[in-house]
Design a protein around this motif. Structure first.
Motif, PDB file in Angstrom:
ATOM      1  N   ARG A 225      11.736   8.245 -14.124  1.00  0.00           N
ATOM      2  CA  ARG A 225      11.141   9.547 -13.766  1.00  0.00           C
ATOM      3  C   ARG A 225      12.225  10.560 -13.436  1.00  0.00           C
ATOM      4  NH1 ARG A 225       9.852  13.749 -13.111  1.00  0.00           N
ATOM      5  NH2 ARG A 225       8.036  14.700 -12.080  1.00  0.00           N
ATOM      6  N   ARG A 226      13.257  10.118 -12.737  1.00  0.00           N
ATOM      7  CA  ARG A 226      14.366  11.022 -12.396  1.00  0.00           C
ATOM      8  C   ARG A 226      15.125  11.433 -13.649  1.00  0.00           C
ATOM      9  NH1 ARG A 226      19.394   9.664  -8.249  1.00  0.00           N
ATOM     10  NH2 ARG A 226      20.417  11.709  -8.436  1.00  0.00           N
ATOM     11  N   THR A 227      15.278  10.507 -14.601  1.00  0.00           N
ATOM     12  CA  THR A 227      15.978  10.810 -15.844  1.00  0.00           C
ATOM     13  C   THR A 227      15.234  11.889 -16.638  1.00  0.00           C
ATOM     14  OG1 THR A 227      16.851   8.564 -15.963  1.00  0.00           O
ATOM     15  CG2 THR A 227      16.871   9.843 -17.994  1.00  0.00           C
ATOM     16  N   LEU A 228      13.906  11.791 -16.656  1.00  0.00           N
ATOM     17  CA  LEU A 228      13.109  12.804 -17.360  1.00  0.00           C
ATOM     18  C   LEU A 228      13.097  14.132 -16.621  1.00  0.00           C
ATOM     19  CD1 LEU A 228      10.023  10.702 -18.497  1.00  0.00           C
ATOM     20  CD2 LEU A 228      11.934  11.469 -19.892  1.00  0.00           C
ATOM     21  N   GLY A 229      13.157  14.088 -15.294  1.00  0.00           N
ATOM     22  CA  GLY A 229      13.176  15.317 -14.513  1.00  0.00           C
ATOM     23  C   GLY A 229      11.930  16.154 -14.703  1.00  0.00           C
TER      24      GLY A 229
ATOM     25  N   MET B 235      10.913  17.432 -17.253  1.00  0.00           N
ATOM     26  CA  MET B 235      10.358  17.248 -18.584  1.00  0.00           C
ATOM     27  C   MET B 235       9.325  16.134 -18.662  1.00  0.00           C
ATOM     28  SD  MET B 235      11.870  19.664 -20.052  1.00  0.00           S
ATOM     29  CE  MET B 235      12.135  20.503 -18.496  1.00  0.00           C
ATOM     30  N   TYR B 236       9.079  15.479 -17.547  1.00  0.00           N
ATOM     31  CA  TYR B 236       8.057  14.442 -17.502  1.00  0.00           C
ATOM     32  C   TYR B 236       6.722  15.025 -17.942  1.00  0.00           C
ATOM     33  CZ  TYR B 236       4.943  10.944 -15.382  1.00  0.00           C
ATOM     34  OH  TYR B 236       3.969  10.002 -15.159  1.00  0.00           O
ATOM     35  N   ASN B 237       6.018  14.315 -18.809  1.00  0.00           N
ATOM     36  CA  ASN B 237       4.772  14.842 -19.341  1.00  0.00           C
ATOM     37  C   ASN B 237       3.817  13.711 -19.647  1.00  0.00           C
ATOM     38  OD1 ASN B 237       2.926  16.717 -20.168  1.00  0.00           O
ATOM     39  ND2 ASN B 237       4.180  17.592 -21.794  1.00  0.00           N
ATOM     40  N   ALA B 238       2.548  14.062 -19.813  1.00  0.00           N
ATOM     41  CA  ALA B 238       1.528  13.067 -20.137  1.00  0.00           C
ATOM     42  C   ALA B 238       1.606  12.690 -21.604  1.00  0.00           C
ATOM     43  CB  ALA B 238       0.142  13.619 -19.809  1.00  0.00           C
ATOM     44  N   SER B 239       1.177  11.453 -21.886  1.00  0.00           N
ATOM     45  CA  SER B 239       1.104  11.001 -23.269  1.00  0.00           C
ATOM     46  C   SER B 239      -0.014   9.986 -23.389  1.00  0.00           C
ATOM     47  CB  SER B 239       2.431  10.382 -23.727  1.00  0.00           C
ATOM     48  OG  SER B 239       2.688   9.196 -22.990  1.00  0.00           O
ATOM     49  N   THR B 240      -0.476   9.769 -24.600  1.00  0.00           N
ATOM     50  CA  THR B 240      -1.441   8.716 -24.873  1.00  0.00           C
ATOM     51  C   THR B 240      -0.756   7.687 -25.758  1.00  0.00           C
ATOM     52  OG1 THR B 240      -2.327   9.676 -26.909  1.00  0.00           O
ATOM     53  CG2 THR B 240      -3.256  10.484 -24.839  1.00  0.00           C
ATOM     54  N   SER B 241      -1.500   6.669 -26.183  1.00  0.00           N
ATOM     55  CA  SER B 241      -0.901   5.648 -27.038  1.00  0.00           C
ATOM     56  C   SER B 241      -0.619   6.158 -28.440  1.00  0.00           C
ATOM     57  CB  SER B 241      -1.821   4.426 -27.116  1.00  0.00           C
ATOM     58  OG  SER B 241      -3.070   4.781 -27.668  1.00  0.00           O
ATOM     59  N   SER B 242      -1.163   7.337 -28.804  1.00  0.00           N
ATOM     60  CA  SER B 242      -0.993   7.849 -30.164  1.00  0.00           C
ATOM     61  C   SER B 242      -0.430   9.253 -30.234  1.00  0.00           C
ATOM     62  CB  SER B 242      -2.346   7.826 -30.897  1.00  0.00           C
ATOM     63  OG  SER B 242      -3.297   8.631 -30.213  1.00  0.00           O
TER      64      SER B 242
ATOM     65  N   LEU C  44       0.834  -1.211   0.000  1.00  0.00           N
ATOM     66  CA  LEU C  44       0.000   0.000   0.000  1.00  0.00           C
ATOM     67  C   LEU C  44       0.862   1.252   0.000  1.00  0.00           C
ATOM     68  CD1 LEU C  44      -2.837   1.225   0.199  1.00  0.00           C
ATOM     69  CD2 LEU C  44      -2.636   1.088   2.693  1.00  0.00           C
ATOM     70  N   LEU C  45       1.908   1.274   0.821  1.00  0.00           N
ATOM     71  CA  LEU C  45       2.775   2.451   0.905  1.00  0.00           C
ATOM     72  C   LEU C  45       3.554   2.670  -0.396  1.00  0.00           C
ATOM     73  CD1 LEU C  45       4.146   2.054   4.547  1.00  0.00           C
ATOM     74  CD2 LEU C  45       2.461   3.722   3.726  1.00  0.00           C
ATOM     75  N   VAL C  46       4.080   1.591  -0.966  1.00  0.00           N
ATOM     76  CA  VAL C  46       4.839   1.712  -2.217  1.00  0.00           C
ATOM     77  C   VAL C  46       3.933   2.206  -3.339  1.00  0.00           C
ATOM     78  CG1 VAL C  46       6.071   0.422  -4.011  1.00  0.00           C
ATOM     79  CG2 VAL C  46       6.556  -0.016  -1.603  1.00  0.00           C
ATOM     80  N   MET C  47       2.741   1.646  -3.461  1.00  0.00           N
ATOM     81  CA  MET C  47       1.822   2.054  -4.517  1.00  0.00           C
ATOM     82  C   MET C  47       1.360   3.493  -4.313  1.00  0.00           C
ATOM     83  SD  MET C  47       1.848  -0.328  -6.608  1.00  0.00           S
ATOM     84  CE  MET C  47       0.681   0.537  -7.659  1.00  0.00           C
ATOM     85  N   ALA C  48       1.126   3.888  -3.067  1.00  0.00           N
ATOM     86  CA  ALA C  48       0.729   5.271  -2.794  1.00  0.00           C
ATOM     87  C   ALA C  48       1.838   6.235  -3.199  1.00  0.00           C
ATOM     88  CB  ALA C  48       0.396   5.434  -1.312  1.00  0.00           C
ATOM     89  N   PHE C  49       3.088   5.859  -2.932  1.00  0.00           N
ATOM     90  CA  PHE C  49       4.216   6.716  -3.292  1.00  0.00           C
ATOM     91  C   PHE C  49       4.355   6.831  -4.807  1.00  0.00           C
ATOM     92  CE2 PHE C  49       8.774   7.190  -4.292  1.00  0.00           C
ATOM     93  CZ  PHE C  49       9.001   8.420  -3.687  1.00  0.00           C
ATOM     94  N   VAL C  50       4.255   5.712  -5.515  1.00  0.00           N
ATOM     95  CA  VAL C  50       4.355   5.731  -6.978  1.00  0.00           C
ATOM     96  C   VAL C  50       3.230   6.553  -7.590  1.00  0.00           C
ATOM     97  CG1 VAL C  50       4.207   4.316  -9.065  1.00  0.00           C
ATOM     98  CG2 VAL C  50       5.613   3.553  -7.141  1.00  0.00           C
ATOM     99  N   LEU C  51       2.016   6.350  -7.123  1.00  0.00           N
ATOM    100  CA  LEU C  51       0.883   7.112  -7.656  1.00  0.00           C
ATOM    101  C   LEU C  51       1.027   8.598  -7.365  1.00  0.00           C
ATOM    102  CD1 LEU C  51      -2.076   4.707  -6.760  1.00  0.00           C
ATOM    103  CD2 LEU C  51      -1.201   5.242  -9.046  1.00  0.00           C
ATOM    104  N   CYS C  52       1.537   8.920  -6.182  1.00  0.00           N
ATOM    105  CA  CYS C  52       1.771  10.325  -5.841  1.00  0.00           C
ATOM    106  C   CYS C  52       2.775  10.942  -6.801  1.00  0.00           C
ATOM    107  CB  CYS C  52       2.267  10.430  -4.401  1.00  0.00           C
ATOM    108  SG  CYS C  52       2.556  12.129  -3.843  1.00  0.00           S
TER     109      CYS C  52
ATOM    110  N   GLY D 142       3.814  14.773 -10.840  1.00  0.00           N
ATOM    111  CA  GLY D 142       4.535  15.085 -12.069  1.00  0.00           C
ATOM    112  C   GLY D 142       3.609  15.494 -13.193  1.00  0.00           C
ATOM    113  N   TRP D 143       2.478  14.809 -13.301  1.00  0.00           N
ATOM    114  CA  TRP D 143       1.502  15.134 -14.351  1.00  0.00           C
ATOM    115  C   TRP D 143       0.941  16.540 -14.161  1.00  0.00           C
ATOM    116  CZ3 TRP D 143      -4.188  14.390 -13.461  1.00  0.00           C
ATOM    117  CH2 TRP D 143      -4.933  14.775 -14.577  1.00  0.00           C
ATOM    118  N   LEU D 144       0.513  16.876 -12.948  1.00  0.00           N
ATOM    119  CA  LEU D 144      -0.059  18.198 -12.694  1.00  0.00           C
ATOM    120  C   LEU D 144       0.992  19.295 -12.830  1.00  0.00           C
ATOM    121  CD1 LEU D 144      -2.350  17.328  -9.642  1.00  0.00           C
ATOM    122  CD2 LEU D 144      -3.053  17.759 -12.008  1.00  0.00           C
ATOM    123  N   ALA D 145       2.226  19.013 -12.394  1.00  0.00           N
ATOM    124  CA  ALA D 145       3.294  20.014 -12.496  1.00  0.00           C
ATOM    125  C   ALA D 145       3.655  20.297 -13.950  1.00  0.00           C
ATOM    126  CB  ALA D 145       4.526  19.543 -11.730  1.00  0.00           C
TER     127      ALA D 145
END
Length: 202
Positions: A108-112, A114-121, A16-24, A29-32
């Motif tokens: 995620r750290r490598t992208l820094g 510059m992390y951004n949302a994407s879709t399959s297309s 639960l803690l690991v998944m909460a951290f990953v989702l956070c 990152g998405w909102l930022a």
């Protein structure tokens, strides 16, 4: 029996803690990413035709519906297993989950920033961008997608529910652990798999 139940309880809380951290990390990152100036999207997607606020609202609504669906459909697959096999699967699943989380954090750290949302297309690029060729991106085309798949596989081994199996099968086509053809990327710049390897600098 008490030791088995205690071990399961501890691993449940760890999961639960690991998944909460990953989702956070994913949602922060998405909102930022909306604070960074954008360029025209690469590819075609209805998602990027929405205004920023529309994408945020739609993303949160879809996430909430998805979480509710997983909760409602969380039914264990009736597979008779010995206590030893069940214990081994839980340990293997825990290791896989940690491995997937570590891969996600590395990518995620490598992208820094510059992390951004994407879709399959399609993907929304920032005002300027560059091709990432180091870190996990030097070995895997979609390390973040691959990390999701590994995490799901770990959770499936631990809990063996039908909904996780379905999600894992749906996610499998998006994982292609091969290196991008860099000359083709540099020449075309708009291959379907480019967005995962493309980040931008402000």
């Amino acid at each position: 029996m008490e030791a088995k139940e205690t071990f399961e309880t501890i691993t449940d809380w760890i999961t639960l803690l690991v998944m909460a951290f990953v989702l956070c990390m994913i949602y922060v990152g998405w909102l930022a990413s909306y604070r960074t100036p954008k360029a025209a999207p690469v590819g075609t997607s209805i998602w990027f035709r929405l205004p920023d606020w529309g994408q945020i609202v739609a993303g949160l609504v879809i996430s909430a519906l998805g979480a509710y669906g997983v909760y409602r459909l969380w039914t264990p697959i009736p597979i008779p297993l010995s206590p030893l096999i069940s214990l081994m699967l839980r340990v293997i699943g825990l290791v896989a989950m940690f491995s997937g989380a570590a891969l996600f954090l590395s990518a995620r750290r490598t992208l820094g920033a510059m992390y951004n949302a994407s879709t399959s297309s399609a993907v929304q690029l920032h005002a300027s961008h560059r091709l990432i060729q180091h870190g996990p991106f030097a070995f895997v085309r979609h390390p973040i997608y691959l990390s999701y798949w590994i995490i799901l596989a770990g959770l499936l081994a631990m809990y063996r529910t039908g909904v996780l199996l379905v999600i894992l099968m749906v996610a499998a086509p998006f994982v292609n652990p091969s290196v991008v053809d860099l000359p083709s990327v540099a020449k075309a710049g708009q291959q379907r798999d480019v967005p995962i390897r493309v980040v931008v600098r402000s």
